[in-house]
Design a protein around this motif. Structure first.
Motif, PDB file in Angstrom:
ATOM      1  N   ARG A 236      13.337  -2.426  -9.967  1.00  0.00           N
ATOM      2  CA  ARG A 236      14.597  -1.903 -10.478  1.00  0.00           C
ATOM      3  C   ARG A 236      14.559  -1.833 -12.001  1.00  0.00           C
ATOM      4  N   HIS A 237      15.537  -1.168 -12.547  1.00  0.00           N
ATOM      5  CA  HIS A 237      15.724  -1.219 -13.997  1.00  0.00           C
ATOM      6  C   HIS A 237      15.811  -2.678 -14.434  1.00  0.00           C
ATOM      7  N   ILE A 238      15.418  -2.927 -15.673  1.00  0.00           N
ATOM      8  CA  ILE A 238      15.313  -4.313 -16.134  1.00  0.00           C
ATOM      9  C   ILE A 238      16.643  -5.079 -16.073  1.00  0.00           C
ATOM     10  N   THR A 239      17.761  -4.362 -16.080  1.00  0.00           N
ATOM     11  CA  THR A 239      19.056  -5.028 -15.907  1.00  0.00           C
ATOM     12  C   THR A 239      19.215  -5.557 -14.486  1.00  0.00           C
ATOM     13  N   ASN A 240      18.283  -5.187 -13.630  1.00  0.00           N
ATOM     14  CA  ASN A 240      18.283  -5.559 -12.216  1.00  0.00           C
ATOM     15  C   ASN A 240      19.470  -4.937 -11.466  1.00  0.00           C
ATOM     16  N   ARG A 241      20.032  -3.869 -12.012  1.00  0.00           N
ATOM     17  CA  ARG A 241      21.091  -3.159 -11.291  1.00  0.00           C
ATOM     18  C   ARG A 241      20.457  -2.130 -10.355  1.00  0.00           C
ATOM     19  N   PRO A 242      21.173  -1.727  -9.307  1.00  0.00           N
ATOM     20  CA  PRO A 242      20.639  -0.731  -8.376  1.00  0.00           C
ATOM     21  C   PRO A 242      20.129   0.503  -9.120  1.00  0.00           C
ATOM     22  N   THR A 243      18.997   0.966  -8.715  1.00  0.00           N
ATOM     23  CA  THR A 243      18.288   1.992  -9.478  1.00  0.00           C
ATOM     24  C   THR A 243      17.724   3.046  -8.541  1.00  0.00           C
ATOM     25  N   LEU A 244      17.722   4.291  -9.005  1.00  0.00           N
ATOM     26  CA  LEU A 244      16.979   5.347  -8.306  1.00  0.00           C
ATOM     27  C   LEU A 244      16.041   5.989  -9.325  1.00  0.00           C
ATOM     28  N   THR A 245      14.858   6.321  -8.872  1.00  0.00           N
ATOM     29  CA  THR A 245      13.884   6.903  -9.784  1.00  0.00           C
ATOM     30  C   THR A 245      13.468   8.263  -9.260  1.00  0.00           C
ATOM     31  N   PHE A 246      13.581   9.253 -10.129  1.00  0.00           N
ATOM     32  CA  PHE A 246      13.401  10.644  -9.680  1.00  0.00           C
ATOM     33  C   PHE A 246      12.029  11.223 -10.013  1.00  0.00           C
ATOM     34  N   GLY A 247      11.212  10.437 -10.657  1.00  0.00           N
ATOM     35  CA  GLY A 247       9.876  10.941 -10.967  1.00  0.00           C
ATOM     36  C   GLY A 247       8.979   9.794 -11.358  1.00  0.00           C
ATOM     37  N   ALA A 248       7.705  10.056 -11.432  1.00  0.00           N
ATOM     38  CA  ALA A 248       6.740   9.029 -11.834  1.00  0.00           C
ATOM     39  C   ALA A 248       5.574   9.698 -12.529  1.00  0.00           C
ATOM     40  N   ARG A 249       5.025   8.974 -13.500  1.00  0.00           N
ATOM     41  CA  ARG A 249       3.823   9.505 -14.135  1.00  0.00           C
ATOM     42  C   ARG A 249       2.654   9.474 -13.157  1.00  0.00           C
ATOM     43  N   GLY A 250       1.746  10.382 -13.317  1.00  0.00           N
ATOM     44  CA  GLY A 250       0.505  10.354 -12.539  1.00  0.00           C
ATOM     45  C   GLY A 250      -0.516   9.497 -13.247  1.00  0.00           C
ATOM     46  N   ILE A 251      -1.707   9.429 -12.684  1.00  0.00           N
ATOM     47  CA  ILE A 251      -2.723   8.586 -13.318  1.00  0.00           C
ATOM     48  C   ILE A 251      -4.126   9.155 -13.170  1.00  0.00           C
ATOM     49  N   ALA A 252      -4.855   9.075 -14.255  1.00  0.00           N
ATOM     50  CA  ALA A 252      -6.285   9.385 -14.252  1.00  0.00           C
ATOM     51  C   ALA A 252      -6.976   8.218 -14.941  1.00  0.00           C
ATOM     52  N   THR A 253      -8.226   7.973 -14.613  1.00  0.00           N
ATOM     53  CA  THR A 253      -8.937   6.849 -15.229  1.00  0.00           C
ATOM     54  C   THR A 253     -10.274   7.301 -15.796  1.00  0.00           C
ATOM     55  N   ILE A 254     -10.689   6.584 -16.823  1.00  0.00           N
ATOM     56  CA  ILE A 254     -11.985   6.856 -17.453  1.00  0.00           C
ATOM     57  C   ILE A 254     -12.724   5.538 -17.553  1.00  0.00           C
ATOM     58  N   GLN A 255     -14.010   5.559 -17.251  1.00  0.00           N
ATOM     59  CA  GLN A 255     -14.858   4.415 -17.555  1.00  0.00           C
ATOM     60  C   GLN A 255     -15.856   4.860 -18.612  1.00  0.00           C
ATOM     61  N   LEU A 256     -15.873   4.130 -19.706  1.00  0.00           N
ATOM     62  CA  LEU A 256     -16.674   4.524 -20.863  1.00  0.00           C
ATOM     63  C   LEU A 256     -17.663   3.408 -21.186  1.00  0.00           C
ATOM     64  N   THR A 257     -18.941   3.738 -21.237  1.00  0.00           N
ATOM     65  CA  THR A 257     -19.965   2.733 -21.497  1.00  0.00           C
ATOM     66  C   THR A 257     -20.821   3.150 -22.681  1.00  0.00           C
ATOM     67  N   THR A 258     -21.057   2.231 -23.599  1.00  0.00           N
ATOM     68  CA  THR A 258     -21.971   2.492 -24.716  1.00  0.00           C
ATOM     69  C   THR A 258     -23.189   1.583 -24.582  1.00  0.00           C
ATOM     70  N   TYR A 259     -24.245   1.919 -25.330  1.00  0.00           N
ATOM     71  CA  TYR A 259     -25.515   1.229 -25.131  1.00  0.00           C
ATOM     72  C   TYR A 259     -26.107   0.669 -26.414  1.00  0.00           C
ATOM     73  N   GLY A 260     -26.721  -0.510 -26.272  1.00  0.00           N
ATOM     74  CA  GLY A 260     -27.517  -1.114 -27.334  1.00  0.00           C
ATOM     75  C   GLY A 260     -28.967  -1.157 -26.873  1.00  0.00           C
ATOM     76  N   PRO A 261     -29.664  -2.278 -27.070  1.00  0.00           N
ATOM     77  CA  PRO A 261     -31.032  -2.384 -26.565  1.00  0.00           C
ATOM     78  C   PRO A 261     -31.037  -2.332 -25.035  1.00  0.00           C
ATOM     79  N   LEU A 262     -32.171  -1.926 -24.462  1.00  0.00           N
ATOM     80  CA  LEU A 262     -32.246  -1.746 -23.006  1.00  0.00           C
ATOM     81  C   LEU A 262     -31.812  -2.993 -22.251  1.00  0.00           C
ATOM     82  N   VAL A 263     -32.330  -4.137 -22.662  1.00  0.00           N
ATOM     83  CA  VAL A 263     -31.800  -5.397 -22.133  1.00  0.00           C
ATOM     84  C   VAL A 263     -31.290  -6.201 -23.324  1.00  0.00           C
ATOM     85  N   ALA A 264     -30.375  -7.122 -23.055  1.00  0.00           N
ATOM     86  CA  ALA A 264     -29.785  -7.913 -24.130  1.00  0.00           C
ATOM     87  C   ALA A 264     -30.898  -8.599 -24.927  1.00  0.00           C
ATOM     88  N   GLN A 265     -30.745  -8.659 -26.232  1.00  0.00           N
ATOM     89  CA  GLN A 265     -31.754  -9.264 -27.090  1.00  0.00           C
ATOM     90  C   GLN A 265     -31.177 -10.445 -27.846  1.00  0.00           C
TER      91      GLN A 265
END
Lengths: 504, 504
Positions: free
Chosen positions: B223-252
């Motif tokens: 519910r809304h943070i006031t905890n009063r009765p609430t109706l919700t008419f829409g919602a955001r969608g979601i997409a995800t990204i996994q991002l990896t960067t690299y250093g030495p081939l194995v940890a040094q």
């Protein structure tokens, strides 16, 4: 007359020359091989004892193993108690004038068994490289017919139980083949090295007389990457920082609060990004102050036969950081490295939240010219300059509600750097021993990049120190799948026998 | 004459008014209380079944529990098979013209039991706030004398097994107290919601006829943070990204290679830092394009009685991100959030290495105006603009040796946003039901920040959707110590009875 005395004179000259030159390597390669093979059960036993210093129960087992192994070999052992794990001292008095202190390290880095390609990080696995280029495990018993390039994979294989095994084996050879050092031996064993030896400085101070010696040699670290015999005359010190940033008090649903509650991982990223440039140089003004490379030093550094193309190929990196223009130069400077970083979870544990906090673990490698306190202050002030309230503990509600940027900054200066002259007594002695044994001048490293907790000895006992590295550089030290190359293990034994045999 | 007919006219008017107004709440508070208490054993049983969708064996137990629970209540259940966990459909045909589809979610976020202050995240713990302000566990049996502010702590307490328990209890009340909806019911149960319901879109497409309905209501979210009765008419969608960067081939070892081998955590930090400003606004040009808030919309948004001082106090943050100038505005925009980040290890597992890689998990919340593919491309292009070779898999040696900056970028568009008109049939019907039951117009939310996988229904079935949230907002959804407030649980049952009772 003149002619008849010539052979005698030649003989005298030869004898004198041999005497001056010192003793050549005292046992045959076959004998060395025989002792090496005979030592494998002992080595396996040592490797099989878990040795993460976080677990004192395991450390106690290592201490007891060392007590027993050194006592058996004629040493008198005694524990030096500290606030946590003890140090172990093993003494052997040959009745000589001089005393050499030897530093050995028994504990290992923590393990994450999921990243090891074997049954368990503390169960030694014998491996050889298969035709496909991958390491394949072979039965342990095959070790009696080992080839130089085979390896034992286990935590502490190289860092640094390997050298402990080498030293004990060298003592066996000395004992049974009639080699007696012309100096007394004190072996000091550290069981908290990977924790930064937090209790060593005080223990050394309290036990100055007990540890009294003329010089210190350290059996630790990898040889030069060419795997040729190496001596190292200095090492960087180490200090560590733990840096934590904050978002909402507890993690929040990233849908309900995304665009609203500040993200601590972004905060941390911005802080870390602000400390170094794209080429890995610290951008905090003053960080490198005091370090300068003279032309004389440059000559010594450039004499080291680094094959940087090979390093890059092995690490699979296209470019290196640009603190120095070549490897040996880079190591003469302090470093600032993110050694760990975390905020919430990744991979299969990921959840769609705004994390409550983000943490970076940083290590700073110190050099002789830099005051650790000054470096730490530079980093701390830099964070304050980014608008942060910098605390040494978790922020309280009042602080959180009045400061949008808060960081918890905790640091520890583990130990300082040290550097010994190439032409010191200890330096000349070791150079002689190695040159005679391997037929060539060892590679001489001015500074090792890695840190060893030697400064308490160097400063408190006021003795010079040199490191004798023996293990293969590609040993995955501090990482999963740590290993030791068996050719290096045998050469390490050979090196130690040579040192025991060499007159001081 | 006129006078004498007045009472009859009044009665007629009154009758007509009551008819027009609809039915008032059909059972007494005492009866509601009685059913609420009777439902706790069922609720506890449901909560005790582990429901991380990663573990299909556990999910199967949840599916079976639902099959049994809905069958018992007169529903015909059928599984809709997918590539992974099934969906479950429960139908109850009252022979009416219209059909309402109800969406329920059974799976929960992964758990890290070390961060829960109770025996186990899947063992429901009844708690009340002690005098010291901390939650203290009390015997489960005390729940029969529960107070509204007591809570049950367990994974999925609120998200979203709580609403499942409410709905089943509401069905019991309807059945036994003679309430019959004037519409048919189809309940669709999702067991992979926290994974982003990867198999839902295809399942909806393949089962269009089976799922055919006039409207969709979703029992999910707080519910809304006031905890009063609430109706919700829409919602955001979601997409995800996994991002990896690299250093030495194995940890040094960070000593041997600090200042030399590039650090992937620094690389990642610089990338993340480059995406947003200090106030949490995405700095990638075009990210917010297409979103505009008209004065009419602004009025609706500002009608929501948010107490932002209270939110900040609860989250213990001094300032919020500045994407919008107030909460409801912030939610109308897409977000870019670092939901997890890791490189090597921290705390007691830390080791002194240069890590081999660093990874960030990012979620992007979508709004109706933004094309997910476009947003993803913007982020990807931004990374390329920072000099990165961007791959969708782990780099090969050749790539590593020729590109100093490499990132692996993997993304997934889970589902789009949706938004239903306030004055749609479903909107008016639910507003009526809530207003009569709670005596006030519900708080109406244009967009919920969180995402629910509703777009397949809205787009494929072409029906409007409204969310009926019931749980307390401070439920630690997606985090350790998730909970549900028992007053909200009872009010949720009341809400659902009101909807079953309200003529469509």
């Amino acid at each position: 007359m003149i002619h008849s005395r010539a052979p005698i004179i030649c003989l005298l000259i030869l004898t004198f020359a041999l005497e001056a030159y010192g003793q050549k390597f005292p046992v045959s390669e076959a004998i060395l091989e025989q002792y090496t093979k005979a030592s494998f059960p002992m080595l396996r036993e040592l490797y099989s004892i878990p040795n993460d210093a976080f677990y004192l129960e395991d450390i106690e087992k290592n201490v007891q193993w060392c007590e027993s192994s050194f006592s058996k070999r004629g040493f008198k052992t005694s524990r030096i108690e500290t606030k946590r794990a003890p140090l172990l001292l093993a003494e052997r008095d040959y009745g000589k004038k001089k005393t050499v202190l030897v530093y050995l390290q028994l504990d290992g880095q923590p393990v994450d068994s999921t990243r090891w390609f074997q049954e368990h990080p503390f169960k030694p696995a014998l491996k050889r490289k298969g035709d496909n280029g991958l390491w394949e495990e072979i039965p342990w018993e095959s070790i009696q017919n080992y080839e130089d390039d085979w390896r034992i994979f286990v935590r502490a294989a190289s860092d640094a139980k390997g050298p402990v095994g080498m030293f004990l084996t060298a003592m066996d050879i000395a004992e049974k083949e009639g080699i007696e050092p012309n100096y007394n031996l004190k072996i000091i064993m550290d069981f908290e090295e990977e924790m930064g030896s937090p209790n060593l400085p005080e223990a050394v101070k309290k036990n100055k007389d007990l540890l009294k010696a003329d010089m210190l040699i350290i059996f630790d670290g990898p040889r030069h990457i060419t795997n040729r015999p190496t001596l190292t005359f200095g090492a960087r010190g180490i200090a560590t920082i733990q840096l934590t940033t904050y978002g909402p008090l507890v993690a929040q649903h990233s849908g309900h609060f995304g665009n609203y509650a500040p993200n601590p991982a972004l905060r941390l990223s911005k802080l870390l990004a602000s400390m170094k440039d794209d080429e890995g140089r610290v951008t905090i003004p003053g960080f490198y102050d005091g370090v300068s490379i003279s032309s004389e030093v440059e000559k010594i550094l450039k004499a080291v036969p680094d094959n940087e193309a090979q390093i890059k190929d092995r690490l699979q990196i296209a470019e290196t950081d640009q603190v120095g223009s070549y490897y040996q130069e880079a190591i003469q400077y302090p470093s600032l490295n993110i050694r760990g970083m975390q905020s919430a979870w990744i991979d299969e544990e990921v959840r769609t939240i705004i994390p409550a906090w983000a943490r970076a673990e940083i290590d700073i490698r110190l050099v002789k010219e830099t005051d650790p306190e000054r470096l730490i202050s530079l980093v701390k002030n830099h964070i304050q300059d980014q608008g942060y309230l910098v605390l040494d503990s978790v922020p309280r509600k009042g602080q959180r509600l009045t400061n949008s940027k808060i960081a918890t900054f905790q640091h520890e200066i583990s130990y300082q750097s040290f550097r010994t002259d190439f032409d010191s007594d200890v330096g000349l002695w070791l150079r002689r021993a190695l040159k005679k044994t391997f037929g060539e001048e060892p590679i001489m490293i001015r500074m090792s990049g890695g840190s060893i907790p030697i400064s308490p000895f160097v400063t408190t006992l006021d003795i010079p120190a040199v490191t004798v590295p023996t293990v293969n550089r590609d040993n995955n030290q501090h990482s999963p799948n740590e290993n030791i190359r068996l050719g290096n293990y045998r050469d390490g034994i050979k090196t130690m026998v040579a040192i025991l045999n060499e007159k001081l």
